[in-house]
Write a protein that holds these residues in place. Sequence first.
Motif, PDB file in Angstrom:
ATOM      1  N   LEU A  20       0.629  -1.344  -0.358  1.00 22.30           N
ATOM      2  CA  LEU A  20      -0.473   0.043   0.298  1.00 22.30           C
ATOM      3  C   LEU A  20       0.950   1.755  -0.035  1.00 22.30           C
ATOM      4  O   LEU A  20       2.143   1.369   0.668  1.00 22.30           O
ATOM      5  N   ARG A  21       0.062   2.259  -0.554  1.00 17.85           N
ATOM      6  CA  ARG A  21       0.979   3.436  -0.909  1.00 17.85           C
ATOM      7  C   ARG A  21       0.042   4.233   0.005  1.00 17.85           C
ATOM      8  O   ARG A  21      -0.646   4.792   0.198  1.00 17.85           O
ATOM      9  N   PHE A  22       0.855   5.011   0.484  1.00 19.36           N
ATOM     10  CA  PHE A  22      -0.398   6.365   1.871  1.00 19.36           C
ATOM     11  C   PHE A  22       1.031   7.541   1.490  1.00 19.36           C
ATOM     12  O   PHE A  22       2.369   7.421   1.523  1.00 19.36           O
ATOM     13  N   SER A  23       0.751   8.659   1.972  1.00 21.26           N
ATOM     14  CA  SER A  23       1.491  10.159   1.461  1.00 21.26           C
ATOM     15  C   SER A  23       2.174  10.295   2.566  1.00 21.26           C
ATOM     16  O   SER A  23       2.105   9.369   4.534  1.00 21.26           O
ATOM     17  N   PRO A  24       3.486  10.867   2.520  1.00 25.32           N
ATOM     18  CA  PRO A  24       4.198  10.534   3.534  1.00 25.32           C
ATOM     19  C   PRO A  24       4.364  11.603   4.893  1.00 25.32           C
ATOM     20  O   PRO A  24       4.166  11.439   5.820  1.00 25.32           O
ATOM     21  N   ARG A  25       3.214  12.195   4.949  1.00 25.45           N
ATOM     22  CA  ARG A  25       2.344  13.047   5.670  1.00 25.45           C
ATOM     23  C   ARG A  25       1.816  12.227   6.800  1.00 25.45           C
ATOM     24  O   ARG A  25       1.839  12.578   7.605  1.00 25.45           O
ATOM     25  N   PHE A  26       1.385  10.997   6.427  1.00 26.52           N
ATOM     26  CA  PHE A  26       0.394  10.679   7.412  1.00 26.52           C
ATOM     27  C   PHE A  26       1.172   8.889   8.160  1.00 26.52           C
ATOM     28  O   PHE A  26       1.199   8.197   9.291  1.00 26.52           O
ATOM     29  N   ALA A  27       3.126   9.114   7.446  1.00 23.78           N
ATOM     30  CA  ALA A  27       4.100   8.671   8.095  1.00 23.78           C
ATOM     31  C   ALA A  27       3.977   8.223   9.401  1.00 23.78           C
ATOM     32  O   ALA A  27       3.697   7.006   9.958  1.00 23.78           O
TER      33      ALA A  27
END
Length: 89
Positions: A20-27
């Motif tokens: 899954l690819r998530f936005s870096p701001r949600f890391a």
Amino acid sequence: MQKKGRSRQRQHVPQCRLALRFSPRFATPLFAFFMSAVMTAIISGILTAYDVGLGSNFIGAWASRFVLGWALALPIAISVAPLIRSIVA
């Protein structure tokens, strides 16, 4: 003559097709969410097994301890993760 050390060829690293690819701001919050869930599940499971054994009431006892532990672990992990990241970075 070949130089010692790493070769300049890029090595192929296989990737999981289901990644899954998530936005870096949600890391940070996602890391805290999953890390606290896994750690709480493992620790509460071990301590519940030690306390009540692996009998018929293990699942119920583990689930109630997991929920209580995760309710404490998740906000702590979210609030402490930036501090820890700045220490180790």
